[in-house]
Design a protein around this motif. Structure first.
Motif, PDB file in Angstrom:
ATOM      1  N   ASN A 247      17.165  10.438  51.851  1.00 31.09           N
ATOM      2  CA  ASN A 247      16.174   9.693  52.633  1.00 31.09           C
ATOM      3  C   ASN A 247      16.690   9.238  53.990  1.00 31.09           C
ATOM      4  O   ASN A 247      15.965   8.584  54.730  1.00 31.09           O
ATOM      5  N   THR A 248      17.936   9.575  54.297  1.00 35.12           N
ATOM      6  CA  THR A 248      18.513   9.154  55.577  1.00 35.12           C
ATOM      7  C   THR A 248      17.805   9.852  56.728  1.00 35.12           C
ATOM      8  O   THR A 248      17.733  11.073  56.763  1.00 35.12           O
ATOM      9  N   PRO A 249      17.287   9.067  57.678  1.00 29.65           N
ATOM     10  CA  PRO A 249      16.724   9.697  58.876  1.00 29.65           C
ATOM     11  C   PRO A 249      17.831  10.422  59.640  1.00 29.65           C
ATOM     12  O   PRO A 249      18.985   9.996  59.639  1.00 29.65           O
ATOM     13  N   ILE A 250      17.476  11.508  60.264  1.00 27.74           N
ATOM     14  CA  ILE A 250      18.427  12.328  61.010  1.00 27.74           C
ATOM     15  C   ILE A 250      18.041  12.309  62.488  1.00 27.74           C
ATOM     16  O   ILE A 250      16.854  12.446  62.820  1.00 27.74           O
TER      17      ILE A 250
ATOM     18  N   PHE B 162      15.372   9.297  65.988  1.00 27.63           N
ATOM     19  CA  PHE B 162      15.468   9.849  64.638  1.00 27.63           C
ATOM     20  C   PHE B 162      14.185  10.574  64.252  1.00 27.63           C
ATOM     21  O   PHE B 162      13.126  10.350  64.850  1.00 27.63           O
ATOM     22  N   ASP B 163      14.307  11.430  63.238  1.00 26.93           N
ATOM     23  CA  ASP B 163      13.168  12.247  62.826  1.00 26.93           C
ATOM     24  C   ASP B 163      12.041  11.442  62.185  1.00 26.93           C
ATOM     25  O   ASP B 163      10.957  11.961  61.964  1.00 26.93           O
ATOM     26  N   ASN B 164      12.260  10.158  61.908  1.00 24.42           N
ATOM     27  CA  ASN B 164      11.195   9.299  61.389  1.00 24.42           C
ATOM     28  C   ASN B 164      10.481   8.544  62.515  1.00 24.42           C
ATOM     29  O   ASN B 164       9.657   7.677  62.264  1.00 24.42           O
ATOM     30  N   GLY B 165      10.849   8.863  63.768  1.00 27.56           N
ATOM     31  CA  GLY B 165      10.219   8.253  64.930  1.00 27.56           C
ATOM     32  C   GLY B 165      10.934   7.030  65.478  1.00 27.56           C
ATOM     33  O   GLY B 165      10.596   6.552  66.553  1.00 27.56           O
ATOM     34  N   GLU B 166      11.930   6.517  64.761  1.00 28.18           N
ATOM     35  CA  GLU B 166      12.676   5.346  65.244  1.00 28.18           C
ATOM     36  C   GLU B 166      13.541   5.744  66.430  1.00 28.18           C
ATOM     37  O   GLU B 166      14.093   6.843  66.468  1.00 28.18           O
ATOM     38  N   HIS B 167      13.652   4.808  67.365  1.00 27.80           N
ATOM     39  CA  HIS B 167      14.374   5.057  68.615  1.00 27.80           C
ATOM     40  C   HIS B 167      15.274   3.853  68.892  1.00 27.80           C
ATOM     41  O   HIS B 167      14.824   2.712  68.828  1.00 27.80           O
ATOM     42  N   PHE B 168      16.555   4.141  69.177  1.00 27.48           N
ATOM     43  CA  PHE B 168      17.502   3.068  69.460  1.00 27.48           C
ATOM     44  C   PHE B 168      18.271   3.389  70.731  1.00 27.48           C
ATOM     45  O   PHE B 168      18.587   4.549  70.991  1.00 27.48           O
TER      46      PHE B 168
ATOM     47  N   ASP C 251      33.442   9.198  76.713  1.00 27.72           N
ATOM     48  CA  ASP C 251      33.776  10.389  77.499  1.00 27.72           C
ATOM     49  C   ASP C 251      33.105  11.642  76.961  1.00 27.72           C
ATOM     50  O   ASP C 251      32.661  12.490  77.723  1.00 27.72           O
ATOM     51  N   LYS C 252      33.068  11.755  75.626  1.00 26.65           N
ATOM     52  CA  LYS C 252      32.425  12.936  75.042  1.00 26.65           C
ATOM     53  C   LYS C 252      32.005  12.655  73.610  1.00 26.65           C
ATOM     54  O   LYS C 252      32.475  11.701  72.983  1.00 26.65           O
ATOM     55  N   ILE C 253      31.123  13.508  73.137  1.00 24.12           N
ATOM     56  CA  ILE C 253      30.584  13.431  71.777  1.00 24.12           C
ATOM     57  C   ILE C 253      30.737  14.812  71.156  1.00 24.12           C
ATOM     58  O   ILE C 253      30.407  15.817  71.787  1.00 24.12           O
ATOM     59  N   GLU C 254      31.235  14.846  69.926  1.00 17.79           N
ATOM     60  CA  GLU C 254      31.352  16.125  69.214  1.00 17.79           C
ATOM     61  C   GLU C 254      30.650  16.014  67.870  1.00 17.79           C
ATOM     62  O   GLU C 254      30.772  14.991  67.186  1.00 17.79           O
ATOM     63  N   PRO C 255      29.926  17.077  67.480  1.00 22.66           N
ATOM     64  CA  PRO C 255      29.293  17.067  66.162  1.00 22.66           C
ATOM     65  C   PRO C 255      30.345  17.169  65.057  1.00 22.66           C
ATOM     66  O   PRO C 255      31.396  17.776  65.248  1.00 22.66           O
ATOM     67  N   VAL C 256      30.048  16.559  63.921  1.00 22.09           N
ATOM     68  CA  VAL C 256      30.882  16.684  62.726  1.00 22.09           C
ATOM     69  C   VAL C 256      29.957  17.216  61.641  1.00 22.09           C
ATOM     70  O   VAL C 256      29.129  16.477  61.097  1.00 22.09           O
ATOM     71  N   GLY C 257      30.069  18.501  61.373  1.00 26.72           N
ATOM     72  CA  GLY C 257      29.168  19.124  60.411  1.00 26.72           C
ATOM     73  C   GLY C 257      27.722  18.902  60.802  1.00 26.72           C
ATOM     74  O   GLY C 257      27.381  18.912  61.985  1.00 26.72           O
ATOM     75  N   THR C 258      26.899  18.659  59.796  1.00 31.53           N
ATOM     76  CA  THR C 258      25.477  18.386  60.040  1.00 31.53           C
ATOM     77  C   THR C 258      25.124  16.954  59.665  1.00 31.53           C
ATOM     78  O   THR C 258      23.956  16.630  59.485  1.00 31.53           O
ATOM     79  N   TYR C 259      26.149  16.094  59.573  1.00 30.47           N
ATOM     80  CA  TYR C 259      25.918  14.757  59.065  1.00 30.47           C
ATOM     81  C   TYR C 259      26.428  13.629  59.967  1.00 30.47           C
ATOM     82  O   TYR C 259      26.234  12.453  59.653  1.00 30.47           O
TER      83      TYR C 259
ATOM     84  N   SER D 231      28.397   8.603  60.989  1.00 28.12           N
ATOM     85  CA  SER D 231      27.434   9.346  60.173  1.00 28.12           C
ATOM     86  C   SER D 231      26.016   8.957  60.573  1.00 28.12           C
ATOM     87  O   SER D 231      25.798   7.913  61.192  1.00 28.12           O
ATOM     88  N   TRP D 232      25.055   9.786  60.190  1.00 28.68           N
ATOM     89  CA  TRP D 232      23.659   9.465  60.484  1.00 28.68           C
ATOM     90  C   TRP D 232      23.300   8.137  59.812  1.00 28.68           C
ATOM     91  O   TRP D 232      22.592   7.318  60.400  1.00 28.68           O
ATOM     92  N   ASP D 233      23.806   7.917  58.575  1.00 30.98           N
ATOM     93  CA  ASP D 233      23.574   6.647  57.872  1.00 30.98           C
ATOM     94  C   ASP D 233      24.061   5.467  58.707  1.00 30.98           C
ATOM     95  O   ASP D 233      23.358   4.473  58.848  1.00 30.98           O
ATOM     96  N   TRP D 234      25.309   5.582  59.219  1.00 35.30           N
ATOM     97  CA  TRP D 234      25.910   4.477  59.963  1.00 35.30           C
ATOM     98  C   TRP D 234      25.157   4.225  61.275  1.00 35.30           C
ATOM     99  O   TRP D 234      24.856   3.085  61.618  1.00 35.30           O
ATOM    100  N   LEU D 235      24.851   5.285  62.008  1.00 34.62           N
ATOM    101  CA  LEU D 235      24.129   5.139  63.276  1.00 34.62           C
ATOM    102  C   LEU D 235      22.758   4.506  63.056  1.00 34.62           C
ATOM    103  O   LEU D 235      22.333   3.636  63.817  1.00 34.62           O
ATOM    104  N   TYR D 236      22.083   4.936  61.996  1.00 33.88           N
ATOM    105  CA  TYR D 236      20.767   4.370  61.700  1.00 33.88           C
ATOM    106  C   TYR D 236      20.908   2.890  61.327  1.00 33.88           C
ATOM    107  O   TYR D 236      20.149   2.040  61.803  1.00 33.88           O
TER     108      TYR D 236
END
Length: 123
Positions: A4-7, A24-30, A66-74, A90-95
């Motif tokens: 259920n974690t928004p991405i 996020f994909d649920n429409g939330e914006h931060f 300075d930069k952002i790198e993806p870590v997997g898909t999570y 993680s998406w959980d933590w950012l949300y």
């Protein structure tokens, strides 16, 4: 990450204003400041290895990413200009820190005041 974690569908770094914008994909914006992201880093260096081991981050008002790198898909990894680059956001933590921004920010400010510390870097 739970099912259920928004991405995030959009992640935009505004270096000039030092803000990371997340939609996020649920429409939330931060819109989270780099300082806020730095002081709430999920790294062991900041959070410790258990309750009560947190390390208060001081003098981070001018920090930038300075930069952002993806870590997997999570998750993403943030590389801050003060050399901090550990901790996986993680998406959980950012949300969580986006949704609870006001409460978490006030908690941080209260801890800073109690410790007699400043947000501005010392020379």
């Amino acid at each position: 990450m739970t099912k259920n974690t928004p991405i995030p569908k959009e992640i935009n770094l505004h270096q000039k204003s030092r803000v990371l914008e997340l939609t996020f994909d649920n429409g939330e914006h931060f819109e989270l400041s780099c300082e806020y992201l730095r002081v709430y880093s999920p790294s062991a260096e900041v959070r410790g290895h258990g309750p009560g081991e947190e390390v208060l981050q001081v003098g981070k008002a001018d920090v930038n990413i300075d930069k952002i790198e993806p870590v997997g898909t999570y998750a993403i990894q943030l590389f801050f200009d003060d050399g901090h680059d550990t901790g996986i956001y993680s998406w959980d933590w950012l949300y969580h820190i986006g949704k609870n921004h006001e409460k978490l920010w006030q908690t941080y400010l209260d801890k800073m005041e109690k410790a007699g510390e400043k947000r501005a870097p010392t020379s």
